[in-house]
Design an enzyme around this catalytic site. Structure first.
Site, short mmCIF file in Angstrom:
data_model
loop_
_atom_site.label_atom_id
_atom_site.label_comp_id
_atom_site.label_asym_id
_atom_site.label_seq_id
_atom_site.Cartn_x
_atom_site.Cartn_y
_atom_site.Cartn_z
N HIS A 193 0.83 -1.21 0.00
CA HIS A 193 0.00 0.00 0.00
C HIS A 193 0.86 1.26 0.00
CE1 HIS A 193 -3.18 -2.74 1.21
NE2 HIS A 193 -4.06 -1.76 1.19
N ASN B 137 7.87 -4.68 3.72
CA ASN B 137 6.45 -4.33 3.82
C ASN B 137 5.82 -4.84 5.11
OD1 ASN B 137 3.77 -3.49 2.97
ND2 ASN B 137 3.38 -5.63 2.42
#
Lengths: 320, 320
Positions: free
Chosen positions: B71, B103
């Site tokens: 994201h 991440n």
């Protein structure tokens, strides 16, 4: 949030502020526009003060690199006035090109081929730009290319270059072709048609959309089929002659199956060009003209005019 | 000639139709916006029908690659409603990220650090995006990164990611910082401040201009000096602890000498944000807050709330 559009007298350039090259340059050619007294010897390469100082290509980025400062809109298309020709020497119309065997040779003849389409068509639109095409690596696809200058303000060396040509003869006849060439020396005998590519593939690898008001999915895919046919013929000719292009053929696959045209976000080039195709579908340019390059010494012959000194001056691009 | 802007309820994304990633995503965070019932477990990654079908990232591009769907605007910033959270799962807000060590770990803690700035500031603007940073090669600088999917419709794997944070406490206090991290596993103990970078360098390597209405050359360069100071402190700490980041430090040089602000073409992010800095100059964020990441198990603690299952769900990003 500007798209970085630069308007010149006879061409328009869209600027990539990250890679410090044009994204694309569009010109409109006619027989009359090609006449004039502009000469390369009076022009100098200039940085574009219309692009932010930290985001523009600089003369020093090219110095000593061995790469030519390659024109997207060719100088020889803009002899109409010295001012018009000078504008083509703005670095916003320039990208790093291999000199020997490409910018000074095969690409120069390709530019002349495109210019000569005005002998058969009244209006010719040409979009030219750099490409960054991935290649297969040992563990998957990789995008790799040199960067010039000093970080973090660098200029990318494109892996390939494209031209899209849209030629009109009144309303009666319209022809389109897209070509992609590696940024490397190409044997002089290599057939031009081998570099014909489907517009669909070019659009997908560049992220651009060409002449969307004219070329709907059906028309584009009709042209794609012709492009692949000409590409196959050209490659077969090259193979028979045991010629290899300077780099692998462009990694462009055949077009995918037809997709719904529901695009909301796309970067469209030439969207304002809408005034044709009322009746008939466009033909592939190679079905209308012989897609053959002019002779290697085309610039020597009659009609070469002010560009007689062209090859010499192109070779000076890297020595400055 | 669209810039490819996608407007969502609580963030805006600019799309790169060539590399099929966002160019940047901007969000506005407040304490109240961070509250809500949205949960990741109810959200699914979706292709963005607002981007042309041939130019959008596809779920299949990520499948089996080993990369997480990372994201840009974090899901956990948009719990206000399930709809807002769902929007962050649009692939127009996503880029390929290394999962383990990045991440799911260091980057997740970094996102929490940014979220926590709302405890000290009323309004926080965050711009997040991918970077493609050249590295020195044997014969000069090279830009190289993997590409996912099938040519010619491919998704780029960024070499690095950035966040720019602009935090305001009424008119009284404003702080800015820019961070750049490699897209690779980063040791958990590595100091956040080591990834502080001069905004000038980030702008030049990305081609973007951040908050140009607020940050004139003088203000930006004042912040640059502080950024370099914090970076040096962080790197010294890391060296003492014999820590190496997952990749070389970002190839971002110190800012160049001040240049005239005569930019005509620039790609500006957050140009509409103008309502601050009437009186005082902005501070560097690390001079206002401790630029330290939360604990590795921050998502376990009180206040973790709906994100307790965060790490598990992030790890599912690659298995689908």
């Amino acid at each position: 949030m500007s798209d970085g559009i630069r308007m010149y007298t006879n061409f328009i350039a869209s600027i990539d502020t990250r890679l410090r090259n044009p994204k694309w340059v569009i010109e409109h050619l006619t027989r009359s526009k090609l006449k004039g007294d502009g000469t390369r010897s009076s022009s100098q390469f200039t940085e574009d003060a219309g692009v932010g100082a930290r985001f523009r290509a600089k003369l020093s980025d090219y110095r000593g690199t061995g790469y030519d400062r390659g024109h997207m809109a060719p100088a020889s298309n803009h002899k109409e006035s010295q001012g018009s020709m000078d504008e083509t020497f703005s670095l916003s119309n320039i990208a790093p090109q291999v000199g020997g065997g490409f910018n000074r040779d095969y690409w120069a003849r390709f530019e002349r081929f495109v210019q000569d389409t005005t002998k058969s068509f009244d209006d010719v639109w040409v979009v030219t730009g750099p490409l960054y095409i991935p290649r297969p690596g040992p563990s998957g696809w990789v995008l790799e290319h040199p960067m010039l200058g000093q970080p973090p303000q660098m200029v990318a060396v494109p892996t390939h270059f494209f031209k899209v040509v849209l030629a009109e003869q009144g309303d009666a006849s319209t022809a389109v072709a897209a070509f992609v060439m590696p940024n490397s020396a190409i044997p002089a005998e290599y057939p031009l048609s081998a570099f014909s590519v489907p517009l669909t593939s070019l659009e997908e690898v560049s992220g651009l959309t060409f002449f969307p008001s004219l070329l709907d999915d059906a028309r584009r895919m009709g042209l794609d089929a012709a492009a692949l046919r000409w590409q196959a013929l050209g490659r077969a000719d090259a193979q028979r002659a045991r010629l290899a292009p300077g780099a692998s053929p462009p990694a462009l696959l055949p077009p995918p199956p037809s997709l719904p045209g529901n695009a909301v976000v796309k970067s469209a080039v030439g969207a304002a060009v809408t005034a044709v195709f009322q009746g008939s579908n466009p033909a592939h340019l190679c079905d209308k003209l012989q897609c053959r390059l002019p002779a290697e010494d085309f610039w020597k012959g009659p009609g070469g005019g002010a560009s007689r000194d062209r090859k010499l001056q192109r070779s000076q691009s890297a020595k400055f």
